[in-house]
Design a protein around this motif. Structure first.
Motif, PDB file in Angstrom:
ATOM      1  N   GLN A 225     -16.209   7.184  11.627  1.00 46.18           N
ATOM      2  CA  GLN A 225     -15.348   7.820  10.453  1.00 46.18           C
ATOM      3  C   GLN A 225     -13.971   7.491  10.601  1.00 46.18           C
ATOM      4  OE1 GLN A 225     -14.276  12.027  10.174  1.00 46.18           O
ATOM      5  NE2 GLN A 225     -14.920  12.174   8.171  1.00 46.18           N
ATOM      6  N   ALA A 226     -13.469   7.689  11.995  1.00 43.65           N
ATOM      7  CA  ALA A 226     -12.057   7.394  12.210  1.00 43.65           C
ATOM      8  C   ALA A 226     -11.932   5.852  12.253  1.00 43.65           C
ATOM      9  CB  ALA A 226     -11.747   8.051  13.607  1.00 43.65           C
ATOM     10  N   ASN A 227     -12.751   5.121  12.635  1.00 39.74           N
ATOM     11  CA  ASN A 227     -12.764   3.575  12.969  1.00 39.74           C
ATOM     12  C   ASN A 227     -12.603   2.830  11.558  1.00 39.74           C
ATOM     13  OD1 ASN A 227     -12.954   0.888  13.554  1.00 39.74           O
ATOM     14  ND2 ASN A 227     -14.409   1.421  15.210  1.00 39.74           N
ATOM     15  N   TYR A 228     -13.501   3.545  10.469  1.00 40.40           N
ATOM     16  CA  TYR A 228     -13.730   3.023   9.252  1.00 40.40           C
ATOM     17  C   TYR A 228     -12.651   3.100   8.299  1.00 40.40           C
ATOM     18  CZ  TYR A 228     -18.837   1.956  10.428  1.00 40.40           C
ATOM     19  OH  TYR A 228     -19.953   1.256  10.737  1.00 40.40           O
ATOM     20  N   ILE A 229     -12.100   4.410   8.321  1.00 42.52           N
ATOM     21  CA  ILE A 229     -11.026   4.817   7.473  1.00 42.52           C
ATOM     22  C   ILE A 229      -9.725   3.965   7.986  1.00 42.52           C
ATOM     23  CG2 ILE A 229      -9.271   6.572   6.622  1.00 42.52           C
ATOM     24  CD1 ILE A 229     -11.586   8.584   7.338  1.00 42.52           C
ATOM     25  N   THR A 230      -9.370   3.871   9.033  1.00 46.49           N
ATOM     26  CA  THR A 230      -8.149   3.005   9.620  1.00 46.49           C
ATOM     27  C   THR A 230      -8.619   1.587   9.217  1.00 46.49           C
ATOM     28  OG1 THR A 230      -9.152   3.204  11.929  1.00 46.49           O
ATOM     29  CG2 THR A 230      -7.454   4.594  11.285  1.00 46.49           C
ATOM     30  N   ARG A 231      -9.750   0.934   9.412  1.00 47.18           N
ATOM     31  CA  ARG A 231      -9.892  -0.352   9.223  1.00 47.18           C
ATOM     32  C   ARG A 231      -9.810  -0.676   7.421  1.00 47.18           C
ATOM     33  NH1 ARG A 231     -15.501  -1.098  12.520  1.00 47.18           N
ATOM     34  NH2 ARG A 231     -15.830  -2.569  10.717  1.00 47.18           N
ATOM     35  N   ALA A 232     -10.407   0.331   6.632  1.00 44.46           N
ATOM     36  CA  ALA A 232     -10.178   0.270   5.475  1.00 44.46           C
ATOM     37  C   ALA A 232      -8.690   0.200   4.986  1.00 44.46           C
ATOM     38  CB  ALA A 232     -10.724   1.589   4.554  1.00 44.46           C
ATOM     39  N   PHE A 233      -7.871   0.735   5.480  1.00 41.56           N
ATOM     40  CA  PHE A 233      -6.460   0.580   5.187  1.00 41.56           C
ATOM     41  C   PHE A 233      -6.195  -0.912   5.602  1.00 41.56           C
ATOM     42  CE2 PHE A 233      -5.702   5.274   4.856  1.00 41.56           C
ATOM     43  CZ  PHE A 233      -5.126   5.283   3.929  1.00 41.56           C
ATOM     44  N   GLN A 234      -6.517  -1.331   6.791  1.00 43.81           N
ATOM     45  CA  GLN A 234      -5.940  -2.433   7.290  1.00 43.81           C
ATOM     46  C   GLN A 234      -6.805  -3.674   6.347  1.00 43.81           C
ATOM     47  OE1 GLN A 234      -6.450  -3.229  11.452  1.00 43.81           O
ATOM     48  NE2 GLN A 234      -6.589  -5.561  11.134  1.00 43.81           N
ATOM     49  N   TYR A 235      -7.931  -3.416   5.969  1.00 34.97           N
ATOM     50  CA  TYR A 235      -8.552  -4.454   5.215  1.00 34.97           C
ATOM     51  C   TYR A 235      -7.795  -4.612   3.905  1.00 34.97           C
ATOM     52  CZ  TYR A 235     -12.043  -7.341   2.879  1.00 34.97           C
ATOM     53  OH  TYR A 235     -12.846  -8.526   2.109  1.00 34.97           O
ATOM     54  N   ALA A 236      -7.490  -3.345   3.260  1.00 38.10           N
ATOM     55  CA  ALA A 236      -6.486  -3.544   1.998  1.00 38.10           C
ATOM     56  C   ALA A 236      -5.484  -4.070   2.002  1.00 38.10           C
ATOM     57  CB  ALA A 236      -6.828  -2.111   1.140  1.00 38.10           C
TER      58      ALA A 236
ATOM     59  N   LEU B  24       0.690  -1.029  -0.141  1.00 37.00           N
ATOM     60  CA  LEU B  24      -0.242  -0.033  -0.010  1.00 37.00           C
ATOM     61  C   LEU B  24       0.949   1.215  -0.085  1.00 37.00           C
ATOM     62  CD1 LEU B  24      -2.778  -0.764   2.708  1.00 37.00           C
ATOM     63  CD2 LEU B  24      -2.868  -1.051   0.049  1.00 37.00           C
ATOM     64  N   GLY B  25       0.285   2.355  -0.780  1.00 37.91           N
ATOM     65  CA  GLY B  25       0.785   3.608  -0.381  1.00 37.91           C
ATOM     66  C   GLY B  25      -0.328   4.438   0.514  1.00 37.91           C
ATOM     67  N   TYR B  26       0.217   4.999   1.603  1.00 39.05           N
ATOM     68  CA  TYR B  26      -0.626   5.922   2.397  1.00 39.05           C
ATOM     69  C   TYR B  26      -0.470   7.125   1.934  1.00 39.05           C
ATOM     70  CZ  TYR B  26      -0.398   1.309   5.098  1.00 39.05           C
ATOM     71  OH  TYR B  26      -0.567   0.168   5.391  1.00 39.05           O
ATOM     72  N   GLY B  27      -1.997   7.761   1.671  1.00 41.80           N
ATOM     73  CA  GLY B  27      -2.048   9.027   1.219  1.00 41.80           C
ATOM     74  C   GLY B  27      -3.149   9.754   1.338  1.00 41.80           C
ATOM     75  N   ILE B  28      -3.143  10.860   1.336  1.00 42.47           N
ATOM     76  CA  ILE B  28      -4.321  11.814   1.476  1.00 42.47           C
ATOM     77  C   ILE B  28      -4.578  12.869   0.243  1.00 42.47           C
ATOM     78  CG2 ILE B  28      -3.378  13.530   3.144  1.00 42.47           C
ATOM     79  CD1 ILE B  28      -5.943  13.201   4.781  1.00 42.47           C
ATOM     80  N   ASN B  29      -5.457  13.503   0.252  1.00 45.59           N
ATOM     81  CA  ASN B  29      -5.918  14.497  -0.836  1.00 45.59           C
ATOM     82  C   ASN B  29      -5.653  15.883  -0.063  1.00 45.59           C
ATOM     83  OD1 ASN B  29      -7.475  13.909  -3.604  1.00 45.59           O
ATOM     84  ND2 ASN B  29      -7.692  12.316  -2.049  1.00 45.59           N
ATOM     85  N   VAL B  30      -4.604  16.830  -0.677  1.00 45.68           N
ATOM     86  CA  VAL B  30      -4.377  18.048   0.164  1.00 45.68           C
ATOM     87  C   VAL B  30      -4.667  18.998  -0.648  1.00 45.68           C
ATOM     88  CG1 VAL B  30      -2.560  19.522   0.919  1.00 45.68           C
ATOM     89  CG2 VAL B  30      -2.513  16.992   1.448  1.00 45.68           C
ATOM     90  N   ARG B  31      -5.298  20.215  -0.578  1.00 45.26           N
ATOM     91  CA  ARG B  31      -5.876  21.171  -1.227  1.00 45.26           C
ATOM     92  C   ARG B  31      -4.714  22.328  -1.510  1.00 45.26           C
ATOM     93  NH1 ARG B  31     -10.684  25.177   0.802  1.00 45.26           N
ATOM     94  NH2 ARG B  31     -10.853  26.511  -1.011  1.00 45.26           N
ATOM     95  N   PHE B  32      -3.937  22.473  -0.421  1.00 42.19           N
ATOM     96  CA  PHE B  32      -2.931  23.706  -0.541  1.00 42.19           C
ATOM     97  C   PHE B  32      -1.577  23.270  -0.168  1.00 42.19           C
ATOM     98  CE2 PHE B  32      -6.799  26.318   0.249  1.00 42.19           C
ATOM     99  CZ  PHE B  32      -6.893  26.859  -1.174  1.00 42.19           C
ATOM    100  N   GLN B  33      -0.673  23.465  -0.820  1.00 44.55           N
ATOM    101  CA  GLN B  33       0.622  22.890  -0.435  1.00 44.55           C
ATOM    102  C   GLN B  33       1.281  23.564   0.889  1.00 44.55           C
ATOM    103  OE1 GLN B  33       3.648  22.890  -3.859  1.00 44.55           O
ATOM    104  NE2 GLN B  33       2.089  22.966  -5.214  1.00 44.55           N
ATOM    105  N   GLU B  34       0.806  24.566   1.123  1.00 46.41           N
ATOM    106  CA  GLU B  34       1.129  25.318   2.376  1.00 46.41           C
ATOM    107  C   GLU B  34       0.637  24.430   3.602  1.00 46.41           C
ATOM    108  OE1 GLU B  34      -2.442  28.535   3.261  1.00 46.41           O
ATOM    109  OE2 GLU B  34      -1.616  28.791   1.278  1.00 46.41           O
TER     110      GLU B  34
END
Length: 526
Positions: A294-305, A37-47
């Motif tokens: 929300q917190a639980n599901y996102i982290t579990r999604a990474f683990q499931y994948a 896996l690559g662990y990433g997130i959408n970022v709107r502003f580089q700052e």
């Protein structure tokens, strides 16, 4: 009072830790699937990369051309850059202008950007600027654009990773629009869209297939066949099956957006009225989850994948910093893993992010925040406070097993067996196919092991990934029996996994070979 708020937040995070298996509990047991896996997130502003992205401990950041410019510095992270097609003209009879735009981006991003995503959700209306009206979903036009983008990017930066535009999960749509079934002119069934892409040859023009496996209202482990429209995180499995059916199972899927929508009621007193607005309630209210979920599901999604999907590559949470985007009931705000404390601010307009005045005391007590930082919103006359959500804190604490996003050497076939007649010696010709089972680009070299019984002749001794290696063996002088040799294929650089590859060569010399000719039947139409 401040101490009480701090302990309350610590308690909430501790409760979440107990649920999701964060540090302090036993680490989850992983299957024998290697890290991928690559662990990433959408970022709107580089700052926001240094102060807000860095603490997450992720190695991938997704930036949007729509909101920011191409990076001008080399970040200590890998970058996926979304080329925004809504800014491009829809007059694409001649794709030269489109190609020039993409080429200019690749030139500017060389050495700074690892991967490019070509358009966002092209299976939805408005994916491309049509000057007069939003473009309708059109897989044929999209594949043409993808081909041009792929060729232009690779010409400038062969190591760049090209990701097809992440498809939106829109469900099983009926009807026909723009000549395509499963299309109601607003959106096209993502499964049918992908199938048409593959039939049109799109598989030759992406290194990874982009998809948006949102979880909607359901836990990440939910079987997509058990919910309406397959609206589940595991809908990604259906897309992988489609890739497999079209001979593209070697292409990874990248989840360029995924997440769960936090209930606006949990972000303070003001946003609660979102649920009294019919558009929000009808379109988004049904998928709201609590902040803990929300917190639980996102982290579990990474683990499931990690444990179940060896074909999944980089995964990008939606989103880091759209918390001050649009108006209070815009869902982008509640997908964000940051949130704004609006307590004490009076909202001037539901559609303009401008705040004036102070709420009366009856508006309620201040919304507790675990760590507040002053942040001026665009057009704001007063500062608002943002705070991390439980999802942000859980992602920062989550166990991560990042995969490798460089080249990986593979050779097909993995062994050569040649058959010869002792009474009819001669030259036997076959081929090896060294290819890149990973990302970026590799160059290989090949050599024959000396001193063995069989010494093959190689037509070439070096090549770029995908170039065929012709191998010949002369059986003259061999007696009846089994004779062995080997060929070693390795990479010319040290950053390539699974190199070298040793290919055994076996020559079987037999007393006599019998040739069997199958009968041929000619059938003539009456």
């Amino acid at each position: 009072m401040r101490g009480w708020l701090t302990w309350m937040c610590v308690g909430a995070i501790a409760a979440l830790t107990a649920v999701t298996g964060r540090p302090g509990t036993a680490s989850p047991v992983h299957a024998e699937t290697p890290p991928h896996l690559g662990y990433g997130i959408n970022v709107r502003f580089q700052e926001h990369i240094d102060p807000l992205f860095a603490p997450l401990g992720f190695e991938w950041v997704k930036l949007w051309e729509e909101y920011d410019t191409i990076p001008t510095i080399r970040y200590p992270y890998q970058v996926l850059f979304l080329i925004d097609c809504t800014q491009r003209s829809g007059n694409l009879d001649d794709l030269g202008e489109w190609g020039s735009d993409v080429e200019a981006i690749a030139e500017a991003g060389k050495g700074l950007i690892e991967a490019y995503e070509i358009c966002n959700e092209p299976n939805r209306r408005g994916w491309l600027n049509k000057d007069v009206s939003p473009a309708l979903p059109d897989p044929s036009l999209y594949v043409q654009m993808l081909r041009v983008a792929y060729e232009r990017i690779k010409a400038v930066d062969p190591a760049a990773i090209v990701v097809s535009g992440g498809l939106a999960p829109v469900g099983r749509i009926e009807g026909t629009c723009n000549g395509w079934s499963g299309n109601d002119c607003n959106a096209m069934d993502e499964r049918e869209y992908a199938r048409q892409m593959f039939l049109l040859g799109a598989g030759d023009y992406f290194d990874a297939f982009g998809y948006h496996p949102y979880g909607f209202a359901y836990a990440p482990e939910t079987d997509p066949e058990s919910v309406s429209n397959g609206f589940a995180f595991r809908g990604a499995e259906v897309m992988h099956d489609l890739l497999e059916q079209h001979g593209l199972s070697h292409k990874p899927i990248w989840a360029t957006e995924f997440s769960w929508l936090r209930d606006p009621n949990e972000d303070g007193k003001i946003p609660g009225w979102c649920h009294r607005i019919s558009d929000y309630e009808n379109n988004f209210g049904w998928m709201d989850v609590s902040e803990v979920q929300q917190a639980n599901y996102i982290t579990r999604a990474f683990q499931y994948a990690d444990e179940n999907w060896p074909w999944m590559g980089a995964m990008f949470v939606w989103n880091l910093d759209w918390y001050d985007y649009g108006w209070l009931c815009d869902p982008a705000r509640y997908f964000s893993v940051l949130k704004v404390d609006y307590t004490g601010l009076r909202y001037e307009s539901r559609r303009r992010p401008r705040f004036i005045g102070v709420l009366p005391a009856e508006a309620g007590p201040p919304f507790p925040s675990c760590a507040t930082t002053s942040r001026d919103l665009s057009g704001s006359s007063l500062p608002a406070l943002y705070t991390t959500t439980l999802a942000y804190d859980a992602l920062a604490a989550m166990e991560k097993r990042p995969g490798y996003f460089g080249p990986r050497l593979a050779v097909e076939p993995t062994a050569l067996t040649l058959l010869a007649d002792v009474d009819e010696p001669g030259v036997i010709t076959t081929t090896l196919h060294p290819w890149n089972a990973g990302y970026r680009v590799l160059t290989w070299t090949a050599s024959v092991a000396p001193g063995m019984q069989v010494t093959p002749t190689l037509a070439i001794t070096t090549g770029l990934q995908g170039r065929v290696l012709t191998v010949t063996v002369d059986s003259t002088g061999y007696t009846t029996g089994t004779f062995t040799g080997s060929i070693t294929v390795t990479a010319t650089t040290t950053d390539v996994l699974d190199a070298p590859q040793v290919v055994p060569v076996t020559l079987l010399v037999v007393p006599e070979m019998y040739r069997l000719y199958l009968p041929v039947t000619l059938r003539f139409a009456p």
